[in-house]
Design a protein around this motif. Sequence first.
Motif, mmCIF file in Angstrom:
data_model
loop_
_atom_site.group_PDB
_atom_site.id
_atom_site.type_symbol
_atom_site.label_atom_id
_atom_site.label_comp_id
_atom_site.label_asym_id
_atom_site.label_seq_id
_atom_site.Cartn_x
_atom_site.Cartn_y
_atom_site.Cartn_z
ATOM 1 N N ALA A 221 78.730 83.541 68.071
ATOM 2 C CA ALA A 221 80.101 83.569 68.573
ATOM 3 C C ALA A 221 80.456 82.226 69.195
ATOM 4 C CB ALA A 221 80.257 84.686 69.597
ATOM 5 N N LEU A 222 81.598 81.671 68.788
ATOM 6 C CA LEU A 222 82.083 80.409 69.339
ATOM 7 C C LEU A 222 83.377 80.654 70.098
ATOM 8 C CD1 LEU A 222 81.564 77.966 66.329
ATOM 9 C CD2 LEU A 222 80.075 78.261 68.311
ATOM 10 N N SER A 223 83.576 79.882 71.150
ATOM 11 C CA SER A 223 84.804 79.968 71.937
ATOM 12 C C SER A 223 85.429 78.578 72.009
ATOM 13 C CB SER A 223 84.507 80.492 73.349
ATOM 14 O OG SER A 223 83.909 81.768 73.286
ATOM 15 N N PRO A 224 86.064 78.138 70.903
ATOM 16 C CA PRO A 224 86.614 76.772 70.885
ATOM 17 C C PRO A 224 87.831 76.632 71.801
ATOM 18 C CG PRO A 224 87.194 77.958 68.878
ATOM 19 C CD PRO A 224 86.267 78.852 69.641
ATOM 20 N N VAL A 225 87.835 75.573 72.574
ATOM 21 C CA VAL A 225 88.958 75.231 73.451
ATOM 22 C C VAL A 225 89.184 73.728 73.341
ATOM 23 C CG1 VAL A 225 88.538 77.124 75.076
ATOM 24 C CG2 VAL A 225 87.418 74.913 75.421
#
Length: 390
Positions: A221-225
């Motif tokens: 799981a990635l949480s790109p910001v």
Amino acid sequence: MTTADGGPGRGGASGGGLGRRLLVALALVLATAGVTAWLVAGAVGPAIFHEHLGVGGMRTAEDAVAHAEEAFRTASGLALGIALAVAALVALAVSVVLTRRIGASLAALTTAARQVAGGRFAARVPAPDMGREFDELVLAFNQMAARLEESENLRHRLLADVAHEVRTPVATLNAHLEGLEDGVVEAGPETFAVLRAQSARLTRLAEDLAAVTKAESGELALSPVPTDPGELVHLAHLAARERAEAAAIALTADVEPGLPPIAADPERMAQVLGNLVDNALRHTPAGGRVTIAARRDPSRTGTHVTHVTLTVADTGGGIAAEHLPHVFERFYRADTARDRASGGSGIGLAITRALVEAHGGSVGVASAGRGSGATFTVTLPVEPPRRAAR
């Protein structure tokens, strides 16, 4: 033309598709029938007409017409019969040739498929030259077999490397435990430090294997910001500064001003840079230099910045040209003895590639050879990668 893995190339002289070949065969049969009928009619028809018209006893015009009709029926029937017989023979011959060639091609494909199913992934199918459809089928099969063979070789190497990685710490743990039981080794700080180090090595190996498997399978799981690439570089420099000083290696950060933010998961990108910096520090001797940098992608021109590069360059031992395409593979080591002694698990660069690709970017390495250092480059888009609509 054949490809490197034994399959036919798309540009080969395949003579068109299978459907075209069948149409050509049908046209050949029809043309043979027509030509035969014309030749027979031209050769036999006049003689039959002459025979019927020369028969005596024709006293009236009706008799002449009847003989002419009989001559026409006989000539036409004979020409048609011979033409049909020849067409049937030609059709039979064409069918036998096509059936044998198609059957031979399918038999070769079936045999190779059974070999692959049995674990013999080196099986390949020769070019059948039976049209574009067969050529593309054989090409796809040979490519599949080549990929399976490559995966099987990688699996064997992976198992062997995992066994080797596990064997050393387990042997050290067993030796110290037996020494403690026999009273040969004292339960002092040094012994406990060795036990903790080997246990940590096994833990790191298990975590690295789990991480690279998740990343490569897309389960991570990635949480790109929006993330400042310069901040990533400075954090990586700060995290590795003490280790670099302890190893007498100059560690510097170089960030181009005015870089736009990238769409990234800060924790995962810190892991990427951490892996690259750790790798550089392990392979750079005392007195060397490691540089972490962030810049506009120099390969993309224009006023609008679309990609940013993060680089980790060292002045270490370098990488030979034959090893460059493989450095991101699991457990691949250009120098097995040196890398194992340096404490790397052999999976860090594989994790790096999987994480970068999960961000829609790419990673590469360049080196002028042994003794020339190496530069690892991560290229990331400023905008997040587009996702396919569901």
